[in-house]
Motif scaffolding. Structure first.
Motif, mmCIF file in Angstrom:
data_model
loop_
_atom_site.group_PDB
_atom_site.id
_atom_site.type_symbol
_atom_site.label_atom_id
_atom_site.label_comp_id
_atom_site.label_asym_id
_atom_site.label_seq_id
_atom_site.Cartn_x
_atom_site.Cartn_y
_atom_site.Cartn_z
ATOM 1 N N UNK A 216 67.939 41.528 16.430
ATOM 2 C CA UNK A 216 68.093 42.950 16.742
ATOM 3 C C UNK A 216 69.341 43.524 16.084
ATOM 4 N N UNK A 217 70.436 42.748 16.123
ATOM 5 C CA UNK A 217 71.679 43.226 15.524
ATOM 6 C C UNK A 217 71.516 43.317 14.006
ATOM 7 N N UNK B 183 68.964 44.054 12.357
ATOM 8 C CA UNK B 183 68.205 45.250 12.012
ATOM 9 C C UNK B 183 69.026 46.525 12.233
ATOM 10 N N UNK B 184 69.828 46.533 13.289
ATOM 11 C CA UNK B 184 70.500 47.783 13.683
ATOM 12 C C UNK B 184 71.831 48.013 12.981
ATOM 13 N N UNK C 25 77.567 34.152 24.096
ATOM 14 C CA UNK C 25 77.187 35.564 24.140
ATOM 15 C C UNK C 25 77.505 36.232 22.804
ATOM 16 N N UNK C 26 76.634 37.148 22.436
ATOM 17 C CA UNK C 26 76.844 37.945 21.226
ATOM 18 C C UNK C 26 76.271 39.323 21.522
ATOM 19 N N UNK C 27 77.082 40.361 21.324
ATOM 20 C CA UNK C 27 76.583 41.716 21.587
ATOM 21 C C UNK C 27 77.028 42.667 20.482
ATOM 22 N N UNK C 28 76.146 43.599 20.162
ATOM 23 C CA UNK C 28 76.458 44.564 19.129
ATOM 24 C C UNK C 28 75.189 45.224 18.629
ATOM 25 N N UNK C 29 75.226 45.939 17.526
ATOM 26 C CA UNK C 29 76.440 46.271 16.780
ATOM 27 C C UNK C 29 77.266 47.321 17.494
ATOM 28 N N UNK C 30 78.590 47.257 17.315
ATOM 29 C CA UNK C 30 79.494 48.163 18.000
ATOM 30 C C UNK C 30 80.294 48.984 16.992
#
Lengths: 269, 489
Positions: A23-24, A26-27, A84-89
C-alpha cells in the motif's frame, strides 16, 4: 507483515533494505517518509523513503546506525520483518518544471534525495547533483544518482574519493558557472544550514527536508516542531520540506540532540 | 424488557422493601484506593481499586428509583441509570452490565473517566433536591462492568445477520469504537483503521494506566472483535489509502473519528527549548511507548522539577505521571482559579494526595534555557479574575509587575488540542470550519458528503470520552437509516 526482502550493506554503518509494503509503495511520492518500529518495546522512528516499486509492492529504506533504534533496525536480516511500519507520511515534494535544479545530498541523506532528483528530472528539469560524505565508504547510491542527473559531482571531506572539500565548495563552483533556479538540500542539519546560507547569498530558492525527532508522525505529539519564518511548524504534517532560508537550523540542531543523554544511557545498559 | 422495566415485579418489590428515609440516611460510599505513597511508585497501578459487591449493593440501595430519573438527562448517551442500579441492588450483576451495554459500548471505561459530577451525578435527586452527596453512579457503573469482565462470562451482544455492507471507521478511539459496536450489531461489516500500532486511541496513548488500565480497554476491543469488527493498525486513512481508494475497494459508508491531532502551544518565547513538550508527547512516550519501564527503547525526560501548564484532565494526568517518573516537585500552573479547572474533581484530589502542587491564577510568559538549549526556568505572571468570558467562566487578567521565576527542567504544556488535519486535507470538497473541524449536521453527524459521517474531537475540537461515544452512536443510527432509505425501491 513488512518483511525485509533484500538487504545490502553500503558500509559497516549504512544498510539499504527493500521491504514488503504494497500500500505504501503505491501511495508514496518523493519526499514522503515512514515510521518504523522494531520489537514490542521498540521506539517509533521516522525514515525517509528512498525508492518504491509499486508492481513488486516494495519500498526501499536506507538506514545509518546513528543511535540505539537505528542500529536495531540496521541489524535486521533478510527474511525478518519490521514490527510496525506506517506511512507514507508528510507532504510530498512540490515538483514542477523550474529550469535547473541543484540537488545536494550529504551522507545517508542522498537516499531520500534520489526520488526527488528523479522527480525533477522526469518533470523536464536540468538536474545537477552533488553527493557528499565524510569519507569514501560513506558515499552511497553514486550510480543511481548519476543515472538520473545531467551532471554529478562527488565530494568527500577527507578527499579519499571524488573531490576533496565540503558540499558548499562544489555548490559555489556550479553556482558561479550556471544559473540555478532551485536548490534542494538533504543531509545532516549542519550541512543543510550551510547550504542554505550559501544559496541565500546568491538568492537561489532552496528547499530543505528536515529530519526532526518524532513519536507518532501524524501531528499528534509535536516533538518535531521547528521554527520556520518565526512561526512554529510541525515537521511531520507541515513538512518535512520547508523553505531552507526560513528554517531556524540552530534550533533544529539543538532539538535533534534533546535526548542525547538518555540515548547514551540506553546504549550502555 | 424484564431486566430494566420499572414496573417489573422484582423492581416494585425492591422499591417497597426499604423506606425512603432509610435509603437517604445511608452515607455515600467511599471508593477504596491505594495509598498515595504506594501508588506513586508505578505508572501502572490503578489508584481506585473498585467497590466490593457489598459496598455496591449498599450504595445502590441509596438510589430512590425516581419515576422521572433526572440523572438520565445528565447523561450524554442516556444510560438507563436506575435500571442498572436496581439490578445491582438485587444482586443481579450480569443483568446490570447488560443494561449498561445497551447504550454504552465501553461501560468500564466510562465508569472511570466520565466527569460524573458534571453529568449524571449533578442531576441526581440527592444533589438537586436533598442537597446531599449524589448516588455514586460512576462507581456503580464501573462495578457492574468490572464484575462482568472478571466473572469471565462476558455477555456478547447479539448481532443481526450480515447485510454485507462494508463500513470504514477512521480512528479507534472511544468514538470510533462506539460507532463500530453499534454498526456491527446492526449487521454491517465494519473495519476500524488506526494510525498507531495499538488500538484504542486516546484511551491508550492519552489516559494513563493508573486511571484506566490498558487491559480494560483491550477487553472491550476483544469483545468488539468477537462481534465481528475488523481492526487494522498502522493504517492512515488519507495517506496509506484515501477514502476514494477505500470506496473503490467496496466500502460504502465512512465514520471519521480521527481525534484531536495537533497539540496547542502558547506561542511564548522559549517554547521550543528542549524539555518543553506537549502533554500529548509526554503521555504518549509513557503510556503508549512504555518509557516508564527500563526495557523500553523510547526515552522520556525524567525531570526533577516539572511544571505542567493547564487545568484539565490531561494536565492532571501529566503532573501525576511526573511524580511517578520521580519528580521531586511537580507543579500545576493554571491561569484561572481552582474552581474553574475543567479537570474531574477526583483527579484534582488524587493529584494533591500524591503531593502535586497547585499554582492557580498563574500563567507562563517565557521559558528560559541554559547554554545547551534545555529549559531551566519558567517565567510566570500572576492573574486576577475579570468579567465572565465566552465560556461563562471569569476571564483571567494579568496583574502588572507580578512576574517571577520557577525552576523547571521539564515543562509539559497541556492547554488543549486542535483537530487532526490529515482527513480534512485529503478529502476534496469536504466542508471544514475555520478551526479545522469537520462540519456535520448536529443531529445526524453526516458531513456535506453523503455517506461520510464524523464525530468526536475532529468535529468538537476537544471534548470528553462520553460525548465522543454519543456522537458515534448517533452517527450509527443515522447511517443505518441512510442505507435503509437507499435500499428502498
Amino acid at each position: 507483515m513488512n518483511k525485509i526482502l533484500r538487504k545490502r550493506n553500503f558500509s559497516d554503518r549504512v544498510v539499504q533494505m527493500e521491504i514488503e509494503a504494497p500500500l505504501i509503495a503505491r501511495a508514496r511520492k518523493p519526499g514522503n517518509f515512514v515510521i518504523v518500529r522494531v520489537g514490542e518495546k521498540g521506539e517509533r522512528i521516522p525514515l525517509t523513503i528512498s525508492a518504491a516499486d509499486p508492481q513488486k509492492g516494495t519500498i526501499t529504506l536506507v538506514v545509518q546506525k546513528m543511535g540505539f533504534s537505528s542500529t536495531k533496525i540496521a541489524h535486521l536480516e533478510e527474511g525478518e520483518s519490521l514490527t510496525d511500519l506506517v506511512g507514507p507520511l508528510g507532504k510530498p515534494t512540490h515538483i514542477s518544471k523550474v529550469g535547473t535544479v541543484l540537488a545536494c545530498g550529504g551522507g545517508v541523506g542522498v537516499a531520500p534525495l534520489l526520488p526527488i532528483i528523479r522527480g525533477f528530472k522526469e518533470a523536464g528539469n536540468r538536474v545537477v547533483s552533488i553527493i557528499a560524505a565524510r569519507t569514501e565508504e560513506l558515499v552511497i547510491l553514486e550510480e543511481e544518482v548519476r543515472k538520473h542527473s545531467d551532471e554529478m559531482l562527488v565530494m568527500t571531506d577527507d578527499g579519499s574519493y571524488g573531490r576533496k572539500g565540503l558540499v558548499t565548495e562544489g555548490m559555489e563552483e556550479i553556482i558561479k558557472r550556471e544559473k540555478i533556479d532551485l536548490a534542494v538540500t538533504l543531509g545532516p542539519a549542519v550541512m543543510m544550514k550551510f547550504c542554505a546560507l550559501l544559496t541565500k547569498k546568491h538568492n537561489i530558492p532552496t528547499i530543505a527536508s528536515l529530519n526532526s525527532i518524532m513519536v507518532d508522525g501524524t501531528g499528534m505529539c509535536g516533538a518535531c516542531r521547528v521554527t520556520v519564518g518565526g512561526k512554529t511548524r510541525f515537521t511531520c504534517v507541515d513538512g518535512p520540506e520547508f523553505d531552507a532560508h526560513q528554517v531556524d537550523f540552530d534550533e533544529l540542531i539543538s532539538r535533534l540532540g534533546a535526548y542525547r543523554k538518555e540515548e547514551i544511557e540506553k546504549l550502555n545498559r | 424488557m424484564e431486566i430494566s422495566d420499572r414496573n417489573a415485579g422484582w423492581r416494585k418489590e425492591l422499591r417497597e422493601a426499604v423506606k425512603g428515609k432509610e435509603r437517604t440516611d445511608i452515607p455515600r460510599v467511599k471508593m477504596p484506593e491505594r495509598h498515595p505513597a504506594d501508588r506513586v511508585k508505578s505508572q501502572r497501578l490503578e489508584v481506585n481499586t473498585g467497590l466490593t459487591a457489598g459496598m455496591a449493593q449498599q450504595e445502590a440501595r441509596r438510589c430512590m428509583d425516581c419515576i422521572q430519573p433526572t440523572c438520565m438527562e445528565g447523561c450524554p448517551v442516556s444510560i438507563d441509570i436506575p435500571g442498572f442500579i436496581k439490578n445491582i441492588e438485587r444482586g443481579a450483576f450480569p443483568e446490570a452490565a447488560a443494561v449498561l451495554k445497551r447504550t454504552s459500548a465501553l461501560p468500564a471505561v466510562c465508569g472511570r473517566v466520565c466527569p460524573q459530577e458534571k453529568q449524571c451525578e449533578a442531576r441526581c435527586f440527592y444533589t438537586e433536591k436533598l442537597k446531599k452527596e449524589p448516588v455514586a453512579i460512576g462507581y456503580l457503573e464501573r462495578f457492574a462492568a468490572d464484575y462482568e469482565r472478571e466473572s469471565g462470562q462476558a455477555y456478547i451482544p447479539e448481532t443481526a445477520p450480515s447485510n454485507g455492507i462494508r463500513i470504514a471507521v477512521v480512528g479507534s478511539g472511544p468514538s470510533g469504537l462506539s460507532f463500530a459496536g453499534d454498526m456491527v450489531k446492526k449487521g454491517y461489516r465494519v473495519t476500524v483503521f488506526e494510525a498507531l500500532h495499538e488500538i484504542g486511541g486516546v484511551l491508550k496513548y492519552g489516559i494513563p494506566e493508573f486511571r484506566l488500565p490498558n487491559r480494560i480497554v483491550d477487553f472491550e476491543i476483544e469483545n468488539l472483535r468477537r462481534m465481528g469488527v475488523t481492526f487494522v493498525s498502522n493504517f492512515i486513512v488519507g495517506m496509506t489509502q484515501t477514502i476514494d481508494g477505500l470506496k473503490a475497494e467496496g466500502f460504502k459508508g465512512f465514520y471519521v473519528a480521527s481525534g484531536a491531532g495537533l497539540p496547542r502551544f502558547m506561542g511564548i518565547p522559549g517554547e521550543n527549548a528542549n524539555g518543553v513538550l506537549s502533554s500529548n508527547e509526554y503521555l504518549t512516550r509513557v503510556n503508549l511507548m512504555g518509557a516508564d519501564m527500563p526495557e523500553a527503547d523510547t526515552p522520556v525526560f525524567r525531570g526533577k522539577q516539572v511544571v505542567v501548564v493547564g487545568g484539565g484532565n490531561t494536565a492532571m494526568d501529566s503532573v501525576r505521571t511526573a511524580k511517578r517518573l520521580g519528580a521531586e516537585r511537580a507543579v500545576i500552573v493554571y491561569r484561572r482559579s481552582e474552581a474553574e479547572m475543567p479537570a474531574r474533581i477526583e483527579e484534582v484530589k488524587h493529584a494533591k494526595e500524591e503531593g502535586c502542587e497547585f499554582l492557580p491564577l498563574t500563567n507562563p510568559v517565557e521559558y528560559i534555557m541554559n547554554e545547551q538549549g534545555r529549559v531551566k526556568q519558567v517565567k510566570v505572571q500572576q492573574m486576577g479574575l475579570g468579567e465572565p468570558d465566552a465560556s461563562g467562566r471569569r476571564s483571567p487578567v494579568p496583574l502588572a509587575g507580578s512576574e517571577y521565576l520557577i525552576e523547571a527542567d521539564v515543562v509539559v504544556v497541556a492547554v488543549g488540542v486542535s483537530p487532526n488535519p490529515i482527513i480534512p486535507d485529503s478529502v476534496a470538497g469536504l466542508d471544514v470550519s475555520k478551526w479545522g473541524t469537520i462540519v456535520v449536521n448536529d443531529e445526524t453527524m453526516e458531513s456535506n458528503l453523503s455517506g461520510l459521517f464524523a464525530g468526536g474531537d475532529i468535529v468538537r475540537g476537544g471534548a470528553t470520552v462520553i460525548l465522543a461515544m454519543g456522537d458515534g452512536r448517533r452517527a450509527a443510527a443515522h447511517m443505518d437509516r441512510l442505507f435503509h432509505t437507499q435500499e428502498r425501491p
